[in-house]
Design an enzyme around this catalytic site. Structure first.
Site, PDB file in Angstrom:
ATOM      1  N   SER A 469       0.480  -1.117  -0.134  1.00  0.00           N
ATOM      2  CA  SER A 469      -0.575  -0.158  -0.035  1.00  0.00           C
ATOM      3  C   SER A 469       0.601   1.166   0.030  1.00  0.00           C
ATOM      4  O   SER A 469       1.591   1.921  -0.877  1.00  0.00           O
ATOM      5  CB  SER A 469      -0.738   0.112   1.492  1.00  0.00           C
ATOM      6  N   ASP A 480      10.062   6.296 -10.847  1.00  0.00           N
ATOM      7  CA  ASP A 480       9.675   6.199 -11.497  1.00  0.00           C
ATOM      8  C   ASP A 480      10.461   7.713 -11.462  1.00  0.00           C
ATOM      9  O   ASP A 480      11.142   8.465 -12.746  1.00  0.00           O
ATOM     10  CB  ASP A 480       7.891   6.711 -11.559  1.00  0.00           C
ATOM     11  N   LYS A 494      -0.564  -4.766  -3.521  1.00  0.00           N
ATOM     12  CA  LYS A 494      -2.240  -4.001  -2.715  1.00  0.00           C
ATOM     13  C   LYS A 494      -2.154  -2.198  -3.301  1.00  0.00           C
ATOM     14  O   LYS A 494      -1.760  -1.241  -2.632  1.00  0.00           O
ATOM     15  CB  LYS A 494      -2.207  -3.904  -1.355  1.00  0.00           C
TER      16      LYS A 494
END
Length: 695
Positions: A469, A480, A494
Site C-alpha cells: 500500500s 519513477d 495492494k
C-alpha cells in the site's frame, strides 16, 4: 475525494478486535431462516456495489456459479463434510443465485447451510466413534491433509475412510509428542466436539454474512460485508486502547496462522512469533489450561488471545518450517498496549563492512506510515507523523556525515496516504506522487505539498514481499523519479482503496444493517502503471524473490489485474544506468553465507508448502520430523557460525521471550538483506565518484 484513506482495513479488522461471529447459544435448525432486514441489506449491498465498486461487476449466471463455488469453499474449505452427491444437489441453484440476489431471495443459501450443519454433526459423531478405536501405526498408508484441490468424496463410505485417516493422523501427531493415549483421546474429543458446538452456535446473521461475502469475494478480495453485531464490536474496539499481542491472524485450513506481527507489540518483541507460524494452542496466565484451537474459527481464537494489559497468554506454535503435525514450541507473552510511538521510524549507521571502505551508510527503518489524525485535527503543533520523524532523522544522519541513506520498508504494510505523499516530498523538489482513480473514472493526483527537498544525496529503498500500500506508493514514486535505487523483493501488490459504507444510511429511521467494506478506487504511479497486482519490482532483485508469485496480491483469487493509464508530467532525475551495480551485487552474493542461508530457507518452505500428504507409519513420520529439524538447525547454525555467532538453543521451548526488540543492526538474519543494500548503495556512490573524476 479527499486523501484520508487507511490502506490496511483488513489489518485493523483482525488486529483491533475479536469478531463476535457466533452467538453464545446453540441455534435450533429451524431458526436458520433469512430475515426481512437481511433481504433489505441484500438489495442495498447490490445497489452500492453497482454504483460505486471500482470493478463495475456484472451479476449474471457466470457470477452465480462463482458465488456458489465460493460459498461451498468457505463452509467446507478442505472438502471434509460434503460429498459429491451433496454438491450435485446444490448445483440446481448454480445459475439461479444471481437472480435470487437481485430479488433478495436467500432461501437457497440458508438451505445449503442447514445441510452443512447436519453434515458437520454426522462427521463429528463419526470422528468421536473412531477415537475409541486402537490404531495400528505399522500399516503403510498415508493421509491427505490438504484437500483444497482434491475432488469431493464420492459418497459417505469414502468420507468415512477420509475421517478414519484424519483421526488416525491426529492421534499419531500427539503420540509422537509423547502424550498418553487417555490424554490424546480427551484432547481430540474436545477438539472435534468444539467444531460441532461452534457450528451449532452460528445464527441467521452469521449465515447471511458468510453468503454475502461469498458474493463479494467473487468480485475481488477486499470487498466484504460486516453484520450489525460485527459492526458494533468494531466501533467499541476502536474506542478502546489496542491491547493484545500485536499479531495479524488469518484462517488457513484448520489452522490460525500468523500473517504478520505488529511492530512494538509483544509478539514482535518476543522474537519467537513469525509470519507463517500456526497457533495450535492458547493458555491463559502462567498455569492455565492450554486450549487446543485447531479447527477453531479465527474470531474465536482472536477472542481467546486478546486480554487486558499486563496479563499473560501462552501460545503453542507450530512453526512454518515444521510442516503439518511437526514439532511445536511454547511462547509466553505479556499482553500490552500497542502505542503509535512504538512504530516510530528509527535510524542507525552501517560502516566497516568488507568492500565498503570508509563509506558510512545511514539506515532509516520505517515500520508503518503513521499519522496522529486526531492531533492534526485538533491543531497540535507536534502531532505524531512519519514525515516529521523522518525529516528529523535525515538531518541528524547528514550531521553525522553519512555518504548515503537506505530507507528500510520491509514488513511495512502501509498506513496513511498523506504520509506516503509527504514523505516522498522529502526526497524530490516537487511534483506529483500518486494518481487515484475512482469508480466513475475521475482522477485525483496527490502532489508533494512542500517544495523543500530535505535530502538530495544518494538514496536506496529496501522492500520485501510484505511491503504494501503506502510503502508501494513511496517506493514506486522514488523509482519513477529515478531518485533512488529500489532493492529487494517485488512488493505485495495492494493497489486498491477501500472505504466503509454504513448500509443504514439508505433506509429511513435509525436502523443498523451492518457495513460494507467497498473497493472504490485504484492507485496509479506517476508513470501511469498501477501498484496493483505486480507491486513494485525492484531495480535490483534479491534471489529470495523466487516465490514472489505465490505471495501477496498475486496469490489471491479474483485480484484486480495490473492496469495502466496516462502518465502525469513529472521531472525524472539522473540516476544513471544500474546494470554495473546489479552485476556487482550478483557477484558478491554468489558465495555469501547469508544469501545462501536465505535461499535454503526458501527452498525448505517451498518443499513444505508443496506437501499435502503425511505418512501414517509411525516410524516414517518420526524420521521425517527428525530429518527436517536436523536440516533446519544445520543450515541455521552454518550461517551463524559463518558470521561468528553461537548456535541456536537445542530446545525451542527453552528460548526466552524478550521484553525489548533486537535492533536491526544486531539481528544477523535481518542484516543479510540490509547489509547488501548498504553494499549496493556504496557501490553506486563509488561509481558516481569515479564518473565525476573522469569528467
Amino acid at each position: 475525494m479527499k486523501s484520508r484513506y487507511l490502506l490496511f482495513w483488513t489489518l485493523l479488522l483482525v488486529q483491533c478486535f475479536a469478531l463476535a461471529w457466533g452467538s453464545v447459544r446453540e441455534v435450533a435448525l429451524d431458526e436458520l431462516q433469512p430475515t426481512r432486514s437481511q433481504r433489505q441489506s441484500t438489495l442495498i449491498i447490490l445497489k452500492v456495489i453497482d454504483e460505486y465498486h471500482y470493478k463495475k461487476p456484472h451479476l449474471d449466471d457466470e457470477m452465480s456459479r462463482s458465488i456458489l463455488k465460493r460459498y461451498l469453499e468457505v463452509l467446507d474449505p478442505n472438502k471434509s463434510f460434503f460429498t459429491q452427491g451433496d454438491i450435485d444437489r446444490f448445483d440446481v441453484v448454480s445459475d439461479r443465485l444471481d437472480d435470487d440476489l437481485k430479488d433478495a431471495r436467500l432461501d437457497a443459501a440458508f438451505s445449503i447451510f442447514r445441510v452443512y450443519r447436519q453434515r458437520v454433526d454426522e462427521r463429528i459423531d463419526y470422528a468421536l466413534k473412531m477415537l475409541k478405536r486402537d490404531f495400528d501405526f505399522t500399516i503403510d498408508e498415508s493421509y491427505r491433509f490438504d484437500r483444497q484441490k482434491s475432488p469431493w468424496t464420492a459418497d459417505t463410505a469414502a468420507l468415512n475412510e477420509l475421517w478414519r485417516k484424519k483421526v488416525k493422523s491426529d492421534v499419531l501427531n500427539l503420540k509422537l509428542k509423547d502424550k498418553p493415549l487417555d490424554e490424546i483421546r480427551s484432547t481430540l474429543a474436545k477438539r472435534y466436539a468444539g467444531i460441532k458446538r461452534r457450528t451449532r452456535q452460528m445464527d441467521s446473521d452469521d449465515v447471511f454474512q458468510v453468503f454475502i461475502n461469498s458474493y463479494t469475494l467473487s468480485l475481488e478480495p477486499h470487498t466484504s460485508y460486516m453484520s450489525p453485531r460485527v459492526s458494533e464490536n468494531f466501533d467499541i474496539s476502536m474506542r478502546l486502547s489496542l491491547e493484545g499481542i500485536g499479531a495479524v491472524l488469518k484462517n488457513e485450513n484448520e489452522y490460525t496462522v500468523v500473517q504478520r506481527t505488529v511492530v512494538g507489540g509483544p509478539a514482535a518483541l518476543s522474537g519467537q512469533v513469525n509470519p507463517g507460524d500456526r497457533i495450535i494452542g492458547v493458555g491463559q496466565d502462567a498455569t492455565g489450561e492450554m486450549e487446543d484451537v485447531i479447527g477453531w474459527r479465527l474470531q474465536d481464537v482472536v477472542d481467546l488471545i486478546r486480554g487486558a494489559k499486563g496479563t499473560t497468554v501462552r501460545l503453542q506454535l507450530l512453526p512454518e518450517s515444521e510442516g503439518s503435525g511437526g514439532r511445536s514450541k511454547l511462547v509466553t507473552l505479556v499482553r500490552n498496549e500497542i502505542k503509535l510511538e512504538d512504530q516510530a521510524a528509527k535510524k542507525f549507521v552501517i560502516q566497516g563492512l568488507g568492500g565498503m571502505g570508509s563509506k558510512r551508510i545511514g539506515v532509516i527503518d520505517i515500520p508503518a506510515f503513521y499519522r496522529d489524525f486526531q492531533g492534526y485535527t485538533e491543531g497540535e503543533k507536534d502531532f505524531t507523523s512519519t514525515t516529521r520523524d523522518v525529516r528529523k532523522l535525515l538531518r541528524e544522519l547528514e550531521q553525522e556525515g553519512v555518504d548515503g541513506i537506505v530507507i528500510d520498508l520491509r514488513e511495512n504494510g502501509g498506513g496513511s496516504l498523506i504520509e506516503a505523499t509527504e514523505l516522498t516530498g522529502l526526497f524530490i523538489p516537487s511534483g506529483p506522487v500518486v494518481q487515484v482513480k475512482n469508480a466513475s473514472g475521475e482522477l485525483e493526483v496527490e502532489r508533494d505539498p512542500d517544495p523543500d527537498q530535505v535530502y538530495r544525496g544518494p538514496l536506496a529503498v529496501l522492500v520485501d514481499r510484505h511491503s504494501a500500500s503506502a510503502s508501494e506508493i513511496f517506493a514506486g514514486a522514488i523509482q519513477d523519479y529515478h531518485r533512488g535505487i529500489i532493492i529487494g523483493e517485488p512488493t505485495f501488490g495492494k493497489g486498491t482503496v477501500q472505504t466503509l459504507v454504513d448500509l443504514g444510511r439508505y433506509v429511513r429511521g435509525d436502523k443498523n444493517l451492518g457495513r460494507l467494506r467497498l473497493t472504490m478506487a485504484q492507485f496509479f504511479r506517476v508513470n501511469g502503471g498501477s501498484t496493483q497486482f505486480k507491486g513494485v519490482v525492484p531495480d535490483i532483485v534479491y534471489p529470495s524473490a523466487v516465490q514472489s508469485d505465490d505471495l501477496g496480491e498475486r496469490s489471491l483469487e479474483n485480484s484486480l489485474p495490473w492496469a495502466k493509464i496516462d502518465a502525469v508530467n513529472y521531472q525524472a532525475q539522473g540516476l544513471g544506468p544500474l546494470e554495473p551495480y546489479r552485476q556487482m551485487h550478483q557477484s558478491r552474493i554468489k558465495d555469501d553465507p547469508g544469501f545462501i542461508y536465505l535461499t535454503q530457507v526458501e527452498t525448505m518452505l517451498k518443499e513444505i508448502k508443496a506437501q499435502d500428504t503425511v505418512s501414517l507409519l509411525e516410524k516414517e513420520r518420526a524420521v521425517e520430523w527428525d530429518q527436517r529439524e536436523k536440516r533446519r538447525k544445520a543450515e541455521k547454525n552454518q550461517f551463524l557460525a559463518a558470521v561468528g555467532l553461537d548456535p541456536e538453543p537445542e530446545n525451542l521451548d527453552e528460548e526466552k521471550s524478550r521484553d525489548e526488540p533486537i535492533p536491526d543492526q544486531d539481528d544477523p538474519v535481518t542484516r543479510i538483506m540490509l547489509n547488501e543494500a548498504a553494499h549496493i548503495l556504496a557501490d553506486y556512490i563509488g561509481g558516481q565518484s569515479r564518473a565525476a573524476m573522469v569528467n
